[in-house]
Scaffold this active site. Structure first.
Site, PDB file in Angstrom:
ATOM      1  N   CYS A  92     -12.598  16.529  14.845  1.00 60.02           N
ATOM      2  CA  CYS A  92     -12.353  17.328  16.046  1.00 60.02           C
ATOM      3  C   CYS A  92     -12.186  18.803  15.672  1.00 60.02           C
ATOM      4  O   CYS A  92     -13.150  19.445  15.306  1.00 60.02           O
ATOM      5  CB  CYS A  92     -11.161  16.757  16.823  1.00 60.02           C
ATOM      6  SG  CYS A  92     -11.158  17.234  18.564  1.00 60.02           S
ATOM      7  N   HIS A 177     -13.020  10.930  17.415  1.00 61.92           N
ATOM      8  CA  HIS A 177     -11.859  10.533  16.608  1.00 61.92           C
ATOM      9  C   HIS A 177     -12.057   9.121  16.050  1.00 61.92           C
ATOM     10  O   HIS A 177     -11.591   8.140  16.640  1.00 61.92           O
ATOM     11  CB  HIS A 177     -10.587  10.591  17.457  1.00 61.92           C
ATOM     12  CG  HIS A 177     -10.115  11.976  17.732  1.00 61.92           C
ATOM     13  ND1 HIS A 177      -9.280  12.667  16.871  1.00 61.92           N
ATOM     14  CD2 HIS A 177     -10.382  12.813  18.762  1.00 61.92           C
ATOM     15  CE1 HIS A 177      -9.039  13.867  17.364  1.00 61.92           C
ATOM     16  NE2 HIS A 177      -9.701  13.989  18.499  1.00 61.92           N
ATOM     17  N   GLU A 179     -10.566   7.802  13.640  1.00 62.28           N
ATOM     18  CA  GLU A 179      -9.284   7.256  13.180  1.00 62.28           C
ATOM     19  C   GLU A 179      -8.485   6.597  14.289  1.00 62.28           C
ATOM     20  O   GLU A 179      -7.485   5.910  14.045  1.00 62.28           O
ATOM     21  CB  GLU A 179      -8.441   8.372  12.544  1.00 62.28           C
ATOM     22  CG  GLU A 179      -7.695   9.285  13.506  1.00 62.28           C
ATOM     23  CD  GLU A 179      -8.544  10.349  14.210  1.00 62.28           C
ATOM     24  OE1 GLU A 179      -7.956  11.259  14.815  1.00 62.28           O
ATOM     25  OE2 GLU A 179      -9.786  10.271  14.127  1.00 62.28           O
TER      26      GLU A 179
END
Length: 249
Positions: A92, A177, A179
């Protein structure tokens, strides 16, 4: 000679709630050097003292270098890291900082991209993004987009954003994202500023919608993104081995 396992992975965090989360599991056998550049004002270590780096997200803009001079220092560090072929993963804001370091433009999107939605992988042979091919539903949470840096390969796109991921050498930038999972989403929604932003985009039922979509995406998402993080850890190990052997600048 310094053991390769002693060279740490640098993790740069811009706000406390946007940490590396599941990415860290790929580095169980390597020390992690966590730096809070904005909340703590900590300086970054020299490029040649780390095995690789992960730059995380945050609500600020990569263009806020006058207001937040620490971001300018990060951009300089990233430019040096890419030149030295240090493995770098930017998520990001981290991706936007890599883009700026390489001379690309970061600018506001027409509308915020916030929520769980698919990305299409454009190169299924990429060492990292190939694990997500051909398509994977991931979490998006950004209001700015970027132009691909000069000489980069665009690796992923979404319906709203033409460049969701790019690669230059040993550096990868991802606007989405990878993660994120249900656990991290719950942590973000517990942060008032994040919950308010979600409601601005999706209305008062935003939290319920985001959690339901997370539960639906998670079964396939976790294994594929874990494989991607493991591939990045392999790149870091290879770089550390070359550095300690004296073949890497």
């Amino acid at each position: 000679m310094t053991p390769t396992g002693h060279l740490p992975v640098l993790v740069v965090r811009h706000v406390t709630w946007e940490g590396p989360h599941r990415i860290l599991r790929a580095f169980d056998d390597r020390p992690v050097h966590l730096v809070d550049t904005l909340p703590a004002g900590a300086a970054l270590p020299p490029v040649d003292t780390v095995a690789g780096a992960v730059f995380m997200g945050g609500p600020m803009s990569a263009n806020d270098t006058d207001r937040l001079p620490q971001l300018a220092a990060e951009i300089t560090w990233l430019r040096q890291a890419v030149a030295a072929d240090v493995p770098v993963l930017g998520i990001c804001l981290g991706a936007q900082l890599i883009a700026r370091a390489l001379g690309a433009r970061v600018y506001p999107a027409a509308t915020k991209e916030l929520g769980w939605a698919p990305i299409d992988i454009l190169d299924d042979t990429d060492p990292l993004l190939g694990a997500l091919a051909p398509r994977r539903t991931v979490l998006h949470w950004h209001g700015e987009i970027l132009d691909p840096p000069p000489g980069s390969a665009v690796l992923a796109r979404s319906a709203q954003t033409a460049c969701q991921a790019f690669r230059v050498g040993n550096a990868w930038g991802m606007l989405f994202h990878p993660e994120a999972d249900r656990e991290l989403l719950d942590e973000w929604l517990a942060e008032p500023s994040m919950a308010a932003e979600a409601e601005q985009v999706h209305g008062p039922t935003a939290a319920h919608r985001l959690r339901a979509d997370a539960d639906a995406a998670e079964p396939e998402l976790l294994a594929t993104t874990d494989a991607m993080f493991a591939a990045f850890a392999t790149r870091i190990a290879a770089h550390a081995d070359r550095y300690v052997a004296g073949t890497t600048a």
